[in-house]
Design a protein around this motif. Structure first.
Motif, PDB file in Angstrom:
ATOM      1  N   ARG A 477       4.974 -13.647   2.195  1.00 13.32           N
ATOM      2  CA  ARG A 477       5.112 -12.944   0.915  1.00 13.32           C
ATOM      3  C   ARG A 477       3.919 -12.022   0.712  1.00 13.32           C
ATOM      4  O   ARG A 477       2.763 -12.462   0.749  1.00 13.32           O
ATOM      5  N   VAL A 478       4.166 -10.751   0.455  1.00 17.48           N
ATOM      6  CA  VAL A 478       3.102  -9.753   0.321  1.00 17.48           C
ATOM      7  C   VAL A 478       2.431  -9.937  -1.043  1.00 17.48           C
ATOM      8  O   VAL A 478       3.099 -10.003  -2.080  1.00 17.48           O
ATOM      9  N   THR A 479       1.097 -10.025  -1.050  1.00 17.42           N
ATOM     10  CA  THR A 479       0.344 -10.192  -2.291  1.00 17.42           C
ATOM     11  C   THR A 479      -0.423  -8.938  -2.697  1.00 17.42           C
ATOM     12  O   THR A 479      -0.692  -8.757  -3.880  1.00 17.42           O
ATOM     13  N   SER A 480      -0.791  -8.073  -1.742  1.00 14.94           N
ATOM     14  CA  SER A 480      -1.533  -6.863  -2.110  1.00 14.94           C
ATOM     15  C   SER A 480      -1.374  -5.801  -1.036  1.00 14.94           C
ATOM     16  O   SER A 480      -1.059  -6.090   0.128  1.00 14.94           O
ATOM     17  N   LEU A 481      -1.613  -4.535  -1.465  1.00 15.62           N
ATOM     18  CA  LEU A 481      -1.600  -3.371  -0.581  1.00 15.62           C
ATOM     19  C   LEU A 481      -2.813  -2.511  -0.913  1.00 15.62           C
ATOM     20  O   LEU A 481      -3.171  -2.368  -2.086  1.00 15.62           O
ATOM     21  N   SER A 482      -3.445  -1.938   0.131  1.00 16.93           N
ATOM     22  CA  SER A 482      -4.609  -1.074  -0.065  1.00 16.93           C
ATOM     23  C   SER A 482      -4.539   0.053   0.959  1.00 16.93           C
ATOM     24  O   SER A 482      -4.459  -0.189   2.164  1.00 16.93           O
ATOM     25  N   VAL A 483      -4.553   1.301   0.456  1.00 13.07           N
ATOM     26  CA  VAL A 483      -4.467   2.485   1.317  1.00 13.07           C
ATOM     27  C   VAL A 483      -5.874   3.036   1.547  1.00 13.07           C
ATOM     28  O   VAL A 483      -6.683   3.092   0.613  1.00 13.07           O
ATOM     29  N   SER A 484      -6.173   3.440   2.774  1.00 14.02           N
ATOM     30  CA  SER A 484      -7.472   4.038   3.079  1.00 14.02           C
ATOM     31  C   SER A 484      -7.573   5.415   2.413  1.00 14.02           C
ATOM     32  O   SER A 484      -6.571   6.024   2.037  1.00 14.02           O
ATOM     33  N   HIS A 485      -8.815   5.917   2.255  1.00  7.25           N
ATOM     34  CA  HIS A 485      -9.027   7.180   1.563  1.00  7.25           C
ATOM     35  C   HIS A 485      -8.417   8.359   2.306  1.00  7.25           C
ATOM     36  O   HIS A 485      -8.024   9.339   1.681  1.00  7.25           O
ATOM     37  N   SER A 492      -2.498  -4.847   4.210  1.00 14.69           N
ATOM     38  CA  SER A 492      -1.653  -5.758   3.425  1.00 14.69           C
ATOM     39  C   SER A 492      -2.187  -7.176   3.549  1.00 14.69           C
ATOM     40  O   SER A 492      -2.701  -7.572   4.598  1.00 14.69           O
ATOM     41  N   CYS A 493      -2.049  -7.947   2.468  1.00 10.94           N
ATOM     42  CA  CYS A 493      -2.385  -9.366   2.462  1.00 10.94           C
ATOM     43  C   CYS A 493      -1.113 -10.141   2.142  1.00 10.94           C
ATOM     44  O   CYS A 493      -0.338  -9.729   1.268  1.00 10.94           O
ATOM     45  N   SER A 494      -0.872 -11.248   2.837  1.00  7.56           N
ATOM     46  CA  SER A 494       0.366 -12.004   2.658  1.00  7.56           C
ATOM     47  C   SER A 494       0.069 -13.490   2.653  1.00  7.56           C
ATOM     48  O   SER A 494      -1.017 -13.942   3.039  1.00  7.56           O
ATOM     49  N   VAL A 501      -3.101  -4.514   9.286  1.00 11.29           N
ATOM     50  CA  VAL A 501      -3.397  -3.085   9.161  1.00 11.29           C
ATOM     51  C   VAL A 501      -2.233  -2.323   9.752  1.00 11.29           C
ATOM     52  O   VAL A 501      -1.871  -2.520  10.922  1.00 11.29           O
ATOM     53  N   ILE A 502      -1.618  -1.435   8.951  1.00 10.76           N
ATOM     54  CA  ILE A 502      -0.439  -0.673   9.357  1.00 10.76           C
ATOM     55  C   ILE A 502      -0.827   0.792   9.483  1.00 10.76           C
ATOM     56  O   ILE A 502      -1.451   1.366   8.576  1.00 10.76           O
ATOM     57  N   THR A 525      -3.186 -12.403  -4.903  1.00  6.26           N
ATOM     58  CA  THR A 525      -4.494 -12.246  -4.272  1.00  6.26           C
ATOM     59  C   THR A 525      -4.617 -10.836  -3.699  1.00  6.26           C
ATOM     60  O   THR A 525      -3.755 -10.392  -2.946  1.00  6.26           O
ATOM     61  N   LYS A 526      -5.695 -10.137  -4.064  1.00  2.95           N
ATOM     62  CA  LYS A 526      -5.859  -8.736  -3.676  1.00  2.95           C
ATOM     63  C   LYS A 526      -6.921  -8.599  -2.588  1.00  2.95           C
ATOM     64  O   LYS A 526      -8.013  -9.165  -2.685  1.00  2.95           O
ATOM     65  N   ALA A 527      -6.566  -7.830  -1.542  1.00  5.76           N
ATOM     66  CA  ALA A 527      -7.495  -7.470  -0.464  1.00  5.76           C
ATOM     67  C   ALA A 527      -7.753  -5.964  -0.547  1.00  5.76           C
ATOM     68  O   ALA A 527      -6.981  -5.222  -1.161  1.00  5.76           O
ATOM     69  N   VAL A 528      -8.847  -5.503   0.100  1.00  6.35           N
ATOM     70  CA  VAL A 528      -9.214  -4.094  -0.026  1.00  6.35           C
ATOM     71  C   VAL A 528      -9.880  -3.628   1.268  1.00  6.35           C
ATOM     72  O   VAL A 528     -10.510  -4.410   1.991  1.00  6.35           O
TER      73      VAL A 528
END
Length: 592
Positions: A477-485, A492-494, A501-502, A525-528
């Motif tokens: 289950r996906v909990t967070s998404l973070s796009v690079s600058h 993604s965190c699951s 890393v996609i 839960t958020k990752a960055v």
């Protein structure tokens, strides 16, 4: 019972009496026979000789011995019967004692039985009263539920009416602006027909210098200059070198009505492309965002605060890295100044209708977008404590809310299995995307919306296309998404305790990060990613922060000893100097 005992005693005494009578009869019988025998012997002796006398004496002696033997036997039997009688009397006493004890127990049990019957009757009365109260409450609940449904339907109708009125007001405002714009253009055109207009034509050398300096000019001036030049008619000729050499190299050429009209349309079309009407306010100038060439690896705690009254769900740094916002289940958004590595509370944004689930700053850092449990997203201006805009339309709690390229566009995701795009100028939803699974987090690129879902997939949506363009399964289950600058990679965190890393160019999973002891603590839960895209950061269920290197793929370090509960979210400052983390025990920690 006593009567039976008396009958047994009488029967026992009667048997003893019969036994004594039989013994007496036996003795008497023997004595009589002995007397008769003795008389006969005496008669014989009288009649006979001395031998008869001797025989009589022996018979008498034998009878005496026999009587003694019988007496001894009877005595033994009497002793045995007395012992049996004493044993039976002892048993009778014991039975009477047991009978008395059992009678006492029976009395106690009967008393308890009567007491329990009284309790049963009392409980029955109470149960009847409770049942009557329950029936009353159930009837009240039914009436209130009907009333609530009517009020909810009325609220929905009012909401639809408000949205319709807002849309009508926006259309009316656009029509009014269009009329004002047309009137202004007509007025300017009428003025232009009364007097000649000249345009400066610069020589080639000045034009070359201007082209060299064009890279330093602001984009808005460049666009206006291009539109100005594009608005010139083809009939206007550039000056020849001979003409440009005279005087200061500048010449004024009269224009007719048609080129002025084209120039005016170009200018107004340019402003409309910027998202503003002719009479509306100008676009906000975005502040200068500091660039990060190399992010600093956090190692020590710079500051920590008990930031909220309850669990903290979200944290976000402003684009200038000078401010950090936190939001929790206490329905508050607090802004903290980050100066010299210290946290200082500067402002509290009020008016949230539910617990905050997610936060985002607009590119200028002047507005904050928050998602809440109460099915809405809200917009605040950082200088004003009151909410400026409420985005309604979701049927369940909003789990994600992010700005797009400007503060005039936003995207929200909800547990009602929809993703909505919003036009914040109108305060209305411009597009609704229906999904098979509810959304946990969102990320935005230039023309792409990325959504992470409960069904263990990541979906990509093109803002110019109606359907999903790509689906990537991630195994949890996906909990967070973070796009690079640079918008080339997605982190993604699951819930399978892994970070992936996609590559956004090929839509393939390029790296996967796992570590012993890392456990995803919740569905939010958020990752960055670090600003320089060198590290991936996430918090664990035990309060530990894990940091992986994107270059080597190995765990770079883990930070422990500060958080004592699950870390819900982490954020990395755009300058790369600080990271922030929040947990379920109301703690905000600043690392450097």
């Amino acid at each position: 019972m006593e009567t039976d005992n008396k009958l047994l005693e009488k029967s026992y005494l009667l048997s003893i009496y019969k036994l004594q009578v039989e013994s007496l009869d036996l003795h008497l019988g023997l004595s009589t026979r002995s007397a008769l025998d003795l008389a006969d012997s005496i008669g014989d002796e009288v009649l006979g000789s001395a031998d008869a006398l001797e025989r009589l004496r022996r018979n008498y002696t034998g009878h005496v011995l026999e009587l003694r033997r019988i007496n001894i036997e009877l005595t033994c039997k009497m002793i045995e019967r007395n012992m049996m009688l004493e044993a039976k009397e002892t048993a009778l006493v014991e039975q009477r004692a047991r009978l008395a004890s059992v009678s006492t127990q029976l009395s106690n049990v009967e008393a308890q039985h009567r007491q329990l019957e009284d309790q049963v009757e009392e409980l029955s009365r109470k149960n009847s009263a409770v049942k009557a109260e329950y029936d009353t409450l159930r009837e009240r609940y039914r009436c209130q539920d009907l009333e609530f449904r009517r009020v909810a339907e009325r609220g929905l109708q009012l909401l639809k009416s408000i949205m319709r009125m807002k849309i009508e007001a926006a259309e009316h405002r656009n029509e009014k602006n269009e009329r004002v714009r047309n009137a202004r253009v007509s007025k300017e055109l009428r003025k232009a027909t009364r007097r000649p207009v000249g345009i400066e034509i610069e020589p080639e050398e000045a034009k070359a210098k201007e082209q060299q300096m064009a890279g330093r000019a602001v984009p808005e001036q460049e666009s206006r200059e291009k539109l100005w030049r594009r608005g010139l008619p083809s009939s206007v000729k550039k000056p020849t070198p001979a003409e440009s050499g005279s005087g200061l190299g500048q010449q004024f050429i009269p224009l007719t009505l048609e080129p002025i009209c084209g120039l005016s349309r170009s200018l107004f079309d340019f402003r409309l492309k910027r998202g503003n009407s002719a009479s509306g306010p100008s676009e906000d100038h975005y502040c200068c965002v500091p660039s990060c060439t190399a992010a600093c690896l956090p190692s020590t705690v710079s500051d920590h605060k008990e930031a909220h009254l309850s669990e903290i769900n979200a944290i976000k740094f402003s684009p200038t890295s000078s401010m950090v916002a936190t939001g929790g289940t206490d329905r508050l958004i607090r802004l903290w100044s980050v100066a010299g590595g210290h946290l200082e509370h500067t402002q509290t944004l009020e008016g949230a209708t539910g617990g905050i689930t997610n936060l985002d700053f607009d590119p200028s850092g002047s507005h904050v977008l928050g998602a809440s449990y109460n099915n809405v997203a809200q917009v605040w201006r950082t200088g004003n404590k009151k909410c400026q805009e409420i985005l309604t339309g979701h049927a369940d709690k909003v789990t994600a809310a992010v700005f797009r390229s400007t503060r005039h566009q936003a995207v929200t995701g909800s547990r009602d299995r929809t993703v909505k795009e919003w036009d914040l100028c109108k305060g209305a939803c411009s597009r609704t995307i229906s999904v098979l699974s509810y959304c946990n987090d969102l990320a935005c690129c230039d023309t792409t919306i990325v959504s992470g879902h409960h069904d263990k997939t990541i979906r990509f949506w093109d803002t110019r296309a109606p359907s999903c363009t790509q689906v990537i399964p991630v195994g949890g289950r996906v909990t967070s998404l973070s796009v690079s600058h640079d918008q080339m990679h997605l982190l993604s965190c699951s819930r399978d305790n892994a970070l992936k890393v996609i590559d956004l160019r090929t839509h393939n999973i390029q790296q996967e990060f796992r570590a012993e002891g890392f456990q995803c603590g919740s569905d939010w839960t958020k990752a960055v990613l670090s600003p320089d895209k060198s590290y991936a950061l996430v918090g664990s269920a035990d309060g530990t922060l894990f940091l992986w290197s994107m270059e080597t793929g190995h765990l770079e370090r883990s930070l422990t000893g500060v958080h004592v509960s699950a870390v819900n979210a982490v954020a990395w400052a755009p300058s790369g100097m600080y990271i922030g983390s929040v947990d379920q025990c109301k703690k905000l920690v600043l690392w450097r």
